[in-house]
Scaffold this motif. Structure first.
Motif, short mmCIF file in Angstrom:
data_model
loop_
_atom_site.label_atom_id
_atom_site.label_comp_id
_atom_site.label_asym_id
_atom_site.label_seq_id
_atom_site.Cartn_x
_atom_site.Cartn_y
_atom_site.Cartn_z
N GLU A 45 0.75 -1.26 -0.02
CA GLU A 45 -0.05 -0.01 -0.15
C GLU A 45 0.76 1.21 0.01
O GLU A 45 2.04 1.30 0.55
N GLN A 46 0.60 1.96 -0.83
CA GLN A 46 1.60 3.47 -0.92
C GLN A 46 0.71 4.71 -0.94
O GLN A 46 -0.69 4.68 -1.09
N GLN A 47 1.10 5.77 -0.48
CA GLN A 47 0.45 7.11 -0.54
C GLN A 47 1.36 8.19 -1.43
O GLN A 47 2.45 8.05 -1.47
N VAL A 48 0.32 8.58 -2.43
CA VAL A 48 0.88 9.30 -3.37
C VAL A 48 0.06 10.60 -3.58
O VAL A 48 -0.97 10.48 -3.01
N THR A 49 0.83 11.81 -4.10
CA THR A 49 0.17 13.01 -3.81
C THR A 49 0.02 13.28 -5.30
O THR A 49 0.99 13.42 -6.27
N ARG A 50 -1.17 13.95 -5.74
CA ARG A 50 -1.48 14.39 -6.89
C ARG A 50 -2.10 15.66 -6.96
O ARG A 50 -3.06 15.57 -6.37
N GLN A 51 -1.57 16.77 -7.44
CA GLN A 51 -2.23 18.19 -7.30
C GLN A 51 -2.37 18.59 -5.94
O GLN A 51 -3.20 19.22 -5.77
#
Length: 63
Positions: A45-51
């Protein structure tokens, strides 16, 4: 639904022949069940930032 779909070939170093192949995807929370029903399993599981928005997605693979 997913950011990308990849194929990875694991090669046996001594013979140079494919031992197995895996298909890897980065799936959203919504897409997770779609891929699980098709035999994929969650690797990470990963966390990504988009805009500026923090999203959770899953690295999933199928052999």
């Amino acid at each position: 639904m997913c950011d990308r779909l990849e194929r990875k070939w694991l090669e046996q170093k001594s013979a140079g022949k494919p031992v197995s192949k895996k298909i890897i995807t980065h799936a959203s929370i919504t897409a997770r069940s779609f891929f699980e029903k098709r035999g994929y399993r969650v690797v990470k599981e990963q966390q990504v930032t988009r805009q500026g928005v923090l999203l959770i997605n899953y690295v999933m693979e199928k052999e």
